[in-house]
Motif scaffolding. Structure first.
Motif, PDB file in Angstrom:
ATOM      1  N   LEU A 271       8.757  -3.754  -1.953  1.00 55.58           N
ATOM      2  CA  LEU A 271       8.932  -4.178  -1.233  1.00 55.58           C
ATOM      3  C   LEU A 271       8.006  -5.162  -0.193  1.00 55.58           C
ATOM      4  O   LEU A 271       6.921  -5.732  -0.984  1.00 55.58           O
ATOM      5  CB  LEU A 271       7.703  -2.754  -0.414  1.00 55.58           C
TER       6      LEU A 271
ATOM      7  N   GLU B 174       8.024  -4.790   5.539  1.00 56.85           N
ATOM      8  CA  GLU B 174       7.999  -3.399   5.253  1.00 56.85           C
ATOM      9  C   GLU B 174       6.672  -2.514   5.296  1.00 56.85           C
ATOM     10  O   GLU B 174       6.667  -1.560   5.211  1.00 56.85           O
ATOM     11  CB  GLU B 174       9.238  -3.176   3.569  1.00 56.85           C
TER      12      GLU B 174
ATOM     13  N   GLU C 283       4.891  -1.547   8.090  1.00 58.72           N
ATOM     14  CA  GLU C 283       6.009  -0.646   8.759  1.00 58.72           C
ATOM     15  C   GLU C 283       5.262   1.099   8.209  1.00 58.72           C
ATOM     16  O   GLU C 283       6.015   2.264   9.049  1.00 58.72           O
ATOM     17  CB  GLU C 283       7.195  -1.046   8.862  1.00 58.72           C
TER      18      GLU C 283
END
Length: 109
Positions: free
Chosen positions: A4, A8, A11
């Motif tokens: 990731l 990301e 989030e």
């Protein structure tokens, strides 16, 4: 399985991604600051509304005292959990907005 990116990771709810010890430090820092701020707010709200029923003597001083202590402890507990979950950036932003509202008189409990 792919790795990731930092965007990301940011989030994902509750994800820190800065390394184990850095993440633990950030969680503790967030929990302390958020818990103190939420405990302060809870004590104000509990003290203001704790005696709304009037009490036995008609002025509710005991209810206000109990409301202040209980509201502070409940706010402290909720603030610790919520702040550790959202991380330092969000905690600092929310605490700053609450402090600003308290200072300029727009915070109405």
């Amino acid at each position: 399985m792919r790795e990731l990116t930092t965007i990301e990771i940011d989030e994902v709810a509750g994800a820190y991604g800065n390394g184990f010890f850095s993440d633990i430090g950030e969680a503790i820092k967030s929990a302390v600051v958020g818990g103190v701020a939420a405990g302060f707010a809870g004590a104000i709200i509990g003290g203001k509304h704790g005696g709304d029923g009037g009490g036995v003597l008609g002025f509710g001083a005991i209810g206000q005292g109990v409301g202040m202590v209980a509201g502070g402890l409940i706010g402290l507990t909720g603030g610790v959990v919520a702040s550790a979950a959202v991380g330092w950036d969000t905690t600092w932003q929310v605490v700053g907005e609450v402090a600003k509202g308290f200072a300029n008189g727009t915070l109405v409990p």
